[in-house]
Design a protein around this motif. Structure first.
Motif, mmCIF file in Angstrom:
data_model
loop_
_atom_site.group_PDB
_atom_site.id
_atom_site.type_symbol
_atom_site.label_atom_id
_atom_site.label_comp_id
_atom_site.label_asym_id
_atom_site.label_seq_id
_atom_site.Cartn_x
_atom_site.Cartn_y
_atom_site.Cartn_z
ATOM 1 N N GLY A 328 0.816 -1.206 0.000
ATOM 2 C CA GLY A 328 0.000 0.000 0.000
ATOM 3 C C GLY A 328 0.851 1.258 0.000
ATOM 4 N N LEU A 329 1.945 1.252 0.761
ATOM 5 C CA LEU A 329 2.828 2.405 0.810
ATOM 6 C C LEU A 329 3.426 2.689 -0.559
ATOM 7 C CD1 LEU A 329 4.382 4.624 2.217
ATOM 8 C CD2 LEU A 329 6.036 2.906 3.012
ATOM 9 N N LYS A 330 3.874 1.668 -1.241
ATOM 10 C CA LYS A 330 4.450 1.865 -2.575
ATOM 11 C C LYS A 330 3.427 2.455 -3.537
ATOM 12 C CE LYS A 330 7.893 -1.842 -2.225
ATOM 13 N NZ LYS A 330 8.321 -3.181 -2.740
ATOM 14 N N GLN A 331 2.198 1.978 -3.452
ATOM 15 C CA GLN A 331 1.145 2.491 -4.332
ATOM 16 C C GLN A 331 0.853 3.960 -4.039
ATOM 17 O OE1 GLN A 331 -2.014 -0.320 -3.502
ATOM 18 N NE2 GLN A 331 -1.453 -1.644 -5.221
ATOM 19 N N GLU A 332 0.799 4.302 -2.751
ATOM 20 C CA GLU A 332 0.486 5.687 -2.402
ATOM 21 C C GLU A 332 1.636 6.640 -2.731
ATOM 22 O OE1 GLU A 332 -1.836 6.786 0.924
ATOM 23 O OE2 GLU A 332 -2.479 4.718 1.342
ATOM 24 N N LEU A 333 2.868 6.156 -2.657
ATOM 25 C CA LEU A 333 4.001 6.990 -3.044
ATOM 26 C C LEU A 333 3.978 7.272 -4.540
ATOM 27 C CD1 LEU A 333 6.877 5.492 -0.869
ATOM 28 C CD2 LEU A 333 5.811 7.741 -0.629
ATOM 29 N N LYS A 334 3.547 6.307 -5.332
ATOM 30 C CA LYS A 334 3.412 6.531 -6.771
ATOM 31 C C LYS A 334 2.337 7.574 -7.049
ATOM 32 C CE LYS A 334 4.917 1.961 -8.392
ATOM 33 N NZ LYS A 334 4.490 0.712 -9.095
ATOM 34 N N LEU A 335 1.235 7.469 -6.315
ATOM 35 C CA LEU A 335 0.138 8.418 -6.514
ATOM 36 C C LEU A 335 0.541 9.836 -6.108
ATOM 37 C CD1 LEU A 335 -2.982 6.441 -5.221
ATOM 38 C CD2 LEU A 335 -2.616 7.261 -7.549
ATOM 39 N N ILE A 336 1.211 9.958 -4.960
ATOM 40 C CA ILE A 336 1.520 11.287 -4.454
ATOM 41 C C ILE A 336 2.516 12.001 -5.355
ATOM 42 C CG2 ILE A 336 3.482 10.766 -2.949
ATOM 43 C CD1 ILE A 336 0.464 13.067 -2.161
ATOM 44 N N ARG A 337 3.353 11.267 -6.043
ATOM 45 C CA ARG A 337 4.273 11.918 -6.982
ATOM 46 C C ARG A 337 3.516 12.609 -8.110
ATOM 47 N NH1 ARG A 337 7.057 6.693 -6.474
ATOM 48 N NH2 ARG A 337 8.612 6.899 -4.818
ATOM 49 N N LYS A 338 2.286 12.174 -8.332
ATOM 50 C CA LYS A 338 1.410 12.815 -9.324
ATOM 51 C C LYS A 338 0.484 13.840 -8.669
ATOM 52 C CE LYS A 338 1.301 8.532 -12.043
ATOM 53 N NZ LYS A 338 0.429 7.443 -12.592
ATOM 54 N N GLY A 339 0.686 14.054 -7.366
ATOM 55 C CA GLY A 339 -0.123 15.007 -6.639
ATOM 56 C C GLY A 339 -1.399 14.431 -6.069
ATOM 57 N N LYS A 340 -1.599 13.125 -6.225
ATOM 58 C CA LYS A 340 -2.864 12.512 -5.833
ATOM 59 C C LYS A 340 -2.720 11.683 -4.564
ATOM 60 C CE LYS A 340 -4.802 14.201 -9.473
ATOM 61 N NZ LYS A 340 -5.720 15.361 -9.327
ATOM 62 N N LEU A 341 -3.822 11.594 -3.833
ATOM 63 C CA LEU A 341 -3.897 10.731 -2.665
ATOM 64 C C LEU A 341 -4.782 9.539 -2.973
ATOM 65 C CD1 LEU A 341 -4.405 13.466 0.081
ATOM 66 C CD2 LEU A 341 -2.357 12.077 -0.244
ATOM 67 N N VAL A 342 -4.581 8.460 -2.239
ATOM 68 C CA VAL A 342 -5.435 7.299 -2.403
ATOM 69 C C VAL A 342 -6.880 7.696 -2.127
ATOM 70 C CG1 VAL A 342 -5.209 6.526 -0.009
ATOM 71 C CG2 VAL A 342 -5.676 4.851 -1.809
ATOM 72 N N ASP A 343 -7.796 7.094 -2.829
ATOM 73 C CA ASP A 343 -9.204 7.442 -2.667
ATOM 74 C C ASP A 343 -9.736 6.847 -1.364
ATOM 75 O OD1 ASP A 343 -11.730 8.454 -3.369
ATOM 76 O OD2 ASP A 343 -12.327 6.497 -4.152
ATOM 77 N N PHE A 344 -10.325 7.692 -0.527
ATOM 78 C CA PHE A 344 -11.012 7.201 0.670
ATOM 79 C C PHE A 344 -12.242 8.071 0.897
ATOM 80 C CE2 PHE A 344 -7.566 10.005 2.131
ATOM 81 C CZ PHE A 344 -8.232 10.912 2.939
#
Length: 350
Positions: A328-344
């Motif tokens: 999950g951490l790896k996925q969220e780090l990929k998202l945040i580099r695009k300025g996005k947060l995981v959807d919740f």
């Protein structure tokens, strides 16, 4: 009434228990109960804490991410204490009205809580707000929790500190004209901090720089106060300009009976067209304030940890817990580099 009594019973358990699972159970319960008003809105507070976790250096990030869901939900607990259980001590911690202290520029305010208590009586402090001084107190408590290796206290205090830093970056929490009541702009508070982020937040960029050490947290806290206070006049002026030559029907949504529509907390709905006009006039101000709050939260967490002697946080979780969260951490780090947060999901207020 029964819901309130149930909540109170859970709060008693929270205050006496030192076990994090019980605290999580309380938090889940509190978040199922609507509040009257969440400063910055629950949407924003939760995303500030979530993004701050990802801005931490790796030596801290793994531990904080292991508890990301708790820290995300805990971001709104200070407001729950205010409005769900009517904790009187909580109210003054979320704002400061510099004008009411009659001290002149913010730079002339007493820097520490000890100095403030010497300068003002308890009634004055309670009435006019203690936000910057409470941030100072929370930093001290979080630093001690790190030193003592108290996992549940670290998470609880870090989550709360993120909330108050968020409040410090909400300009209307730093002025006596907190809801535009002095300038015929009532309702601007929830409009700015609630409706606008919910409408336009999907496009905000939450990718910020990595956390840095703050040499003088006291000075930084008061610098935040000064910036927020200066920004309040701008957001109020810009909204006033948008009102010019518009009818109430152009500014506010109306219900079937022709009355101004309100949400369950009594906050007014502004029309989509008017909200868009104000959003454009602000030129990303809401997004900038949320990004600044994210940076500050990560910086203060990091500074407290460094001042505690950089304790090994890896010892506070099992290897299984860390291993299970790595994907999950790896996925969220990929998202945040695009300025996005995981959807919740966050309960909408508008």
């Amino acid at each position: 009434m029964q819901r309130f009594l149930n909540c109170l019973a859970f709060l008693t358990m929270f205050a006496t228990s030192r076990r994090l699972p019980r605290r999580l159970a309380l938090l889940a319960f509190l978040l199922s109960v609507p509040s009257l008003l969440f400063a910055w809105g629950a949407w924003s507070h939760q995303r500030i804490n979530r993004a701050a976790i990802l801005a931490l250096p790796p030596v801290m990030r793994t531990f904080f991410y292991n508890h990301a869901d708790f820290l995300t939900e805990e971001a709104v607990l200070p407001d729950a204490r205010k409005y769900v259980i009517n904790d009187k001590a909580e109210f003054t911690r979320h704002f400061i009205n510099p004008e009411a202290y009659n001290l002149g520029p913010v730079a002339q305010f007493p820097r520490t809580w000890a100095e403030a208590q010497t300068r003002f009586d308890a009634a004055t402090l309670e009435k006019n707000g203690t936000l910057p001084w409470y941030i100072e107190q929370m930093m001290g408590k979080l630093t001690r929790a790190f030193k003592n290796g108290r996992k549940d206290e670290i998470l609880f205090l870090a989550g709360d500190l993120g909330h108050y830093l968020g409040d410090a970056h909400m300009p209307l929490h730093t002025t006596l004209n907190h809801d535009g009541q002095l300038t015929d702009q009532r309702g601007i508070h929830s409009f700015f901090e609630g409706q606008l982020p919910e409408m336009f937040g999907k496009d905000y960029n939450f990718h910020v720089r990595e956390a840095r050490y703050i040499d003088d947290p006291l000075a930084e806290t008061w610098a935040i106060m000064q910036r927020s206070f200066a920004t309040a006049d701008t957001l109020l002026r810009l909204e006033k300009e948008q009102q010019a030559n518009l009818t109430a029907a152009s500014i506010y949504q109306l219900d079937a009976q022709g009355a101004i529509r309100k949400n369950q907390f009594g906050d007014t709905y502004h029309t989509a067209d008017y909200a868009t006009r104000y959003h454009l006039a602000l030129k990303h101000m809401v997004e900038r304030q949320l990004r600044a709050a994210t940076v500050a939260t990560a910086d203060y967490w990091y500074t407290a940890w460094v001042n505690a002697g950089k304790p090994d946080l890896g010892k506070l979780d099992s290897k299984t817990t860390t291993r299970n969260n790595q994907r999950g951490l790896k996925q969220e780090l990929k998202l945040i580099r695009k300025g996005k947060l995981v959807d919740f999901y966050t309960n909408p207020e508008f």
